[in-house]
Design an enzyme around this catalytic site. Structure first.
Site, mmCIF file in Angstrom:
data_model
loop_
_atom_site.group_PDB
_atom_site.id
_atom_site.type_symbol
_atom_site.label_atom_id
_atom_site.label_comp_id
_atom_site.label_asym_id
_atom_site.label_seq_id
_atom_site.Cartn_x
_atom_site.Cartn_y
_atom_site.Cartn_z
ATOM 1 N N CYS A 126 44.520 37.709 33.423
ATOM 2 C CA CYS A 126 45.411 37.806 32.265
ATOM 3 C C CYS A 126 46.564 38.712 32.659
ATOM 4 C CB CYS A 126 44.666 38.298 31.028
ATOM 5 S SG CYS A 126 43.861 39.900 31.230
ATOM 6 N N ARG B 120 41.616 40.867 28.826
ATOM 7 C CA ARG B 120 41.367 39.595 28.134
ATOM 8 C C ARG B 120 40.594 38.638 29.041
ATOM 9 N NH1 ARG B 120 47.374 38.200 26.279
ATOM 10 N NH2 ARG B 120 47.817 39.561 28.037
#
Lengths: 99, 282
Positions: free
Chosen positions: B233, B238
């Site tokens: 990410c 994430r």
């Protein structure tokens, strides 16, 4: 909420001219709501970001210029959607009342 | 791994939060969130100051991790239950981190802090005291951590999954939209990477979708089950969420998280970058 500065949380150190800011406050019958969660959805409805509201019910996003949808989640409340347009160098200011 | 081993519900946590051998740990992007109220008995881990080296860009080393968990009162045989804000991004990152150092029993609270708050469950301000322990970590398990050279070599060879939002993937945004956008690195994505935003794996309330829905999601995105997978990410938190889905919930074998992610890749000199919504060619 009375007397609070618009936007509430300081933008010191942020070059506002380079950002497309969307910010505001979530209220219920005029009172700030915290905790609540505000989601920023793009023009296809896809999730882009989410923030919890501050103690004073406030939220802020640094979006890209264009059309967005804000979705507010709060305890004992159905999700509330609100459309907004972000423009570079400007601050789009909203009050979202859950009523 | 499977959902039963890796994930616990808010109701389960409420029932077991006083049990011996269960340690609740809150990890947030907003590190002050714990101080305003947390699940009873939970301790706090600050991912910026406690999990990262304070000079180099890297994790704390094995000895530092051992010292940290000993100081926090976590034992090797404790079941660590992680939760946090941002739909568990940083809690999933900490989950991956605990696995990296070989902790056996780690679980994630489904829905994290958001689900807990939206349910109207109790948060307290009392900070628990835990007796110090003597924690022993294992060497880092690099079968779940990808480094930059491996990522460059994976272009067109392995599954690369970019879990950022479509606008970040295409290069229209440099960071999640709750953060300022001015950054030094180039915008775009790694050639051949598919874009499956982490958020597609979660419901609005932050809980994970069903195994069936999740499997279909990655299948539709073109994930080749016969190949190894690397998720990335912007800074690796994430993608920990997606690593958790692929490895811990769906049980795919060779899945790595690239914690250097776009802030490293987008700053490398000479590597290929693709702009726009399509994955692009190797």
């Amino acid at each position: 909420m009375c007397g609070a500065t618009k936007g509430g949380v300081s933008l010191d150190g942020v070059d506002v001219a380079k950002e497309a800011i969307v910010q505001g406050v979530v209220t219920r019958s005029g009172e700030p709501v915290s905790p609540a969660y505000v989601r920023l959805l793009d023009r296809s409805g896809e999730f882009t970001a989410e923030v919890p509201t501050s103690a004073t019910g406030q939220f802020r996003f640094f979006a890209a210029p264009g059309e967005w949808t804000l979705r507010v989640l709060a305890p004992q409340n159905d999700a509330v959607d609100r459309k907004v347009v972000a423009t570079r160098g400007e601050i789009a200011e909203l009050e979202i009342d859950l009523a | 791994m499977s959902r039963e081993n890796a994930l616990v519900s808010a109701a389960w946590v409420e029932e077991h939060l006083d049990d011996d051998g269960i340690v609740l740990v809150e990890v947030d992007e907003d590190t002050t969130s714990y101080d305003g109220g947390h699940i009873k008995g939970a301790i706090k881990l600050d991912w910026t100051t406690e999990l990262q080296d304070q000079v180099r860009r890297d994790f704390v080393n094995k000895q530092q991790f051992e010292a940290l968990l000993s100081e926090k009162g976590v034992s090797n045989d404790d079941t660590v239950v992680l939760y946090g804000g941002n739909n568990n991004w940083f809690a999933a990152y900490a989950y991956w981190y605990f696995k990296l150092y070989g902790h056996e029993n780690v679980k994630l609270l489904d829905g994290g802090r958001k689900k807990w708050e939206l349910d109207g469950r109790e948060l307290v301000q009392e900070v628990p005291t835990r007796e110090k322990t003597s924690y022993t970590a294992k060497e880092q398990d690099h079968s779940i951590r990808a480094f930059r050279d491996e990522v460059v070599e994976a272009i067109g060879v392995k599954n690369l999954i970019d879990v950022r939002s479509p606008d970040e993937f295409a290069g229209r945004l440099m960071a999640p939209a709750h953060l300022p956008q001015e950054q030094a690195q180039r915008a775009g994505h790694i050639p051949t990477a598919g874009n499956v935003p982490w958020s597609k794996a979660a419901n609005d309330d932050g809980t994970f979708k069903s195994d069936e829905e999740l499997r279909q999601l990655y299948k539709d995105a073109g994930l080749d089950e016969s190949k190894d997978t690397i998720a990335y990410c912007r800074i690796g938190e994430r993608s920990s969420h997606t690593w958790f889905v692929l490895k811990e919930l769906l049980g795919y074998e060779n899945v790595k998280n690239y914690d250097g992610s776009w802030t490293e890749y987008g700053s490398l000199v000479g590597v290929p970058v693709v702009l726009g919504d399509e994955p692009g060619n190797a």
